[in-house]
Design an enzyme around this catalytic site. Sequence first.
Site, short mmCIF file in Angstrom:
data_model
loop_
_atom_site.label_atom_id
_atom_site.label_comp_id
_atom_site.label_asym_id
_atom_site.label_seq_id
_atom_site.Cartn_x
_atom_site.Cartn_y
_atom_site.Cartn_z
N HIS A 1 -4.44 -17.86 -49.09
CA HIS A 1 -5.33 -16.95 -48.39
C HIS A 1 -5.22 -15.58 -49.04
O HIS A 1 -4.42 -15.37 -49.97
CB HIS A 1 -4.99 -16.87 -46.90
CG HIS A 1 -5.58 -17.99 -46.10
ND1 HIS A 1 -6.95 -18.14 -45.94
CD2 HIS A 1 -5.01 -19.02 -45.43
CE1 HIS A 1 -7.19 -19.21 -45.19
NE2 HIS A 1 -6.02 -19.76 -44.87
N ASP B 1 -10.58 -11.61 -50.07
CA ASP B 1 -11.66 -12.37 -49.43
C ASP B 1 -13.02 -11.73 -49.65
O ASP B 1 -13.96 -12.38 -50.13
CB ASP B 1 -11.41 -12.50 -47.93
CG ASP B 1 -10.42 -13.61 -47.59
OD1 ASP B 1 -10.02 -14.35 -48.51
OD2 ASP B 1 -10.04 -13.73 -46.42
#
Length: 392
Positions: free
Chosen positions: A137, A167
């Site tokens: 992530h 992200d």
Amino acid sequence: MTMALEGIKVLDLTRLAPGPYCTMFLADLGADIIKIEPGGGRAQAFSGALAGEERRAYDAENRNKRSIVLNLKSQEARQIFYEMAKDADVIVEEFRPGVVKRLGVDYDTIKKMNPRIVYCSVTGYGQDGPYQDLSGHDINYISIAGAQSMIGERNGPPAAVANLIADYAAGGMQGAIGILAALMARERTGKGQYVDISMTDGVVSLMHAEAAQYFSSGFVPGRGDILSFGGMPFYNIYQTRDGKYVSLGALEPWFYQNLCKALGREDFGPHEFDKGEKREEIFAYFRETFPTRTRDEWVELLRQADVPVAPVYSLDEVFDDPQMLHRKMVLEFDHPKMGKVRQVGISIKLSDTPGEVRSLAPLAGEHTDEILAALGYSKEKIAELRESGAVA
């Protein structure tokens, strides 16, 4: 009014953060985004923090999109996807490398049906290399790319930050840039291409200035060593009398001189980039001085002195700020069940073909029948597909 990406059809296989944010940009600028959503399982559990009518009302990432639920493990559902892909311009996915190939919806398969397709994959480490299959992530990607090591207070541990860097900036935004570049190239070549977006690559790219310093001098910065990471008194954050904070960005010498004058210490003027004891003396004075006024008092005083300063807002303050309201970064809509709802605005301002919120986020599968009917499926056939679990 014609929109910038009007006529561009995008099949969106993405689920979480970078992918939906990427396609949000395309949707806001006029592209027809069809979300291919899963029928259930763990993928659907992470399709967003909001569900049902709340999703429709507040989910900015999925506004201006249509939704069809396809179980791509079903041959019938894959056939529907193939029919949709034949006249699509773009496909976006963010599965681990190899997943779309196992599902039979990978680039090599689709380009045989549609050589003009622009196919974008957004992953943590890219489609090749020793880390390609690793899970991860945002916090992992900014760590391995070196950014995390510089975030935090001097002599303290690295500080976890929101998933804005990998992200959204390195993944979603660079994905949108790659797609738009490939669409431009298609205008010349007539052919689509594959767009391989690695969030880790993107973070490394965002750190080009720090990399240049390292390549030229060998300097390896730690927390508090880099100017833009809180290493200098004039480019930092200070607590004020009311327990709030201000941020200073007095980088240029003339702004630094204005700051020193406003703080009553013009003698600091020649020492902007000093190191050692002088820098610590300036730090100490700033830390002692800012608690003598409130945040908003400092902002008013320093703005009048032409010093780059801003209040460190909490989120509830952001959307009442007059600049945000003027720039339409807060949009308000009437929702039939939720009443007045707000969303973030469109950040890319085009003079002739501006973006627009044409519809709020769809419910999962809301447009399944509409999309299938446009492909020529009868009501009876659609009912059969539902019964088999191919669509929902």
